[in-house]
Design an enzyme around this catalytic site. Structure first.
Site, short mmCIF file in Angstrom:
data_model
loop_
_atom_site.label_atom_id
_atom_site.label_comp_id
_atom_site.label_asym_id
_atom_site.label_seq_id
_atom_site.Cartn_x
_atom_site.Cartn_y
_atom_site.Cartn_z
N GLY A 199 -9.39 5.34 2.21
CA GLY A 199 -10.09 6.08 3.25
C GLY A 199 -11.50 5.55 3.49
CG ASP A 242 -2.03 0.92 1.21
OD1 ASP A 242 -2.44 1.30 0.08
OD2 ASP A 242 -2.56 1.29 2.28
CG HIS A 256 -5.67 8.17 3.69
ND1 HIS A 256 -5.27 8.95 2.65
CD2 HIS A 256 -5.64 6.90 3.24
CE1 HIS A 256 -5.00 8.19 1.59
NE2 HIS A 256 -5.22 6.93 1.93
CG ASN A 263 -7.14 0.69 0.28
OD1 ASN A 263 -7.56 -0.14 -0.51
ND2 ASN A 263 -5.95 1.22 0.18
ZN LIG Z 1 -4.60 5.09 1.26
#
Ligand SMILES: [Zn+2]
Length: 281
Positions: free
Chosen positions: A205, A79, A175, A226
């Site tokens: 996020g 990531d 995020h 994510n």
């Molecule tokens: Zn990210």
């Protein structure tokens, strides 16, 4: 079963469901993620940040071994590979996918640096995720939630120019924890989906964005979501309840955290329709 992220996301794109990409920090969280995936018969993407472990090659190798033994398809994605070195380390360590995050650079620089990785990763059979527009931070949401959003036509051009396997888009998520209420620009997402054709799209996020927003995003054409903060907070909350009892069983400390983390992950797997989508080779 170890697979690439492209294999997972291309199926999700065709069959119109979403896939969770939980961030892992330790062996416990890796095992928890795989257990959730197996219990729900779901393909899974394990997201690993380059800074998360002092010995990334060892950590990735451990994940590879567990993933290879698993009955469900699992991809390991580096990531936010922010430098060429990070991406190389991810590939050398055994990730089956890498994210090249050049979203803070200009469009030409983002294209150039993403292309460089795509060329090499393709030769190795590794998938590549990039980001266009910039997903900012929840604690600066007033500014980050509305700036640097992805332009649909530019996204289509970026995909053509770089050959990425999937693209992270900025449509109003952020995020970490949101300061304020997240507003997702669904009109923009519709236009991006239309412009980008068959290429799977990624939402960073996911934490704190809300079930309704995330389910709608997946229905609208997001294939990877994510998740980091919310899973960790869910573990922490479970742990807080547990240690209120002064006589708590010390051996159950980590399993209690993992229960909170896993339950929240399982919730999203079902919300995105990822359960029962595992396949065998
Ligand atoms: Zn990210």
């Amino acid at each position: 079963m170890l697979v690439t992220m492209a294999e997972i996301l291309n199926r999700a794109r065709k069959e119109n469901y979403g896939v969770t990409a939980p961030n892992v920090q330790s062996e416990d969280t890796v095992r928890a993620v795989i257990k959730v995936a197996e219990e729900l018969n779901a393909p899974m993407i394990i997201d690993v940040n380059a800074f998360i472990h002092p010995d990334l090659p060892w950590f990735i190798n451990m994940i590879r071994e567990l993933a290879a033994l698993s009955t469900v398809p699992i991809a390991i994605n580096l990531d936010h590979g922010r430098s060429y070195e990070d991406v190389m380390l991810g590939i050398r360590s055994g990730c089956t996918s890498v994210m090249v995050d050049r979203s803070s650079l200009s469009y030409p620089e983002n294209v150039e640096q993403t292309k460089e990785v795509v060329k090499m990763a393709r030769a190795l059979g590794i998938s590549v995720e990039a980001e266009l527009g910039h997903v900012g931070m929840g604690d600066n949401y007033v500014v980050d939630g509305v700036s640097n959003l992805t332009e649909p036509e530019e996204a289509a051009k970026f995909i053509k120019e770089t050959g990425v396997d999937c693209l992270a888009v900025a449509i109003g998520t952020a995020h970490g924890r949101y300061k304020g209420t997240p507003h997702i620009d669904f009109d923009r997402l519709d236009k991006i989906v239309e412009a980008c054709g068959e290429v799977p799209l990624v939402l960073h996020g996911g934490s704190g964005t809300g079930d309704e927003n995330l389910a709608k995003a997946v229905r609208s054409g997001i294939q990877k979501v994510n998740l980091a903060t919310e899973l960790i907070v869910a573990g922490k909350e479970e742990l807080e309840k547990f240690i209120e009892d002064p006589n708590f069983d010390k051996w159950k400390l980590m399993p209690t955290f993992i229960k909170g983390y896993s339950d929240r992950l399982a919730h999203y797997v079902k919300l995105f329709g990822q359960n029962d989508k595992a396949w065998t080779k």
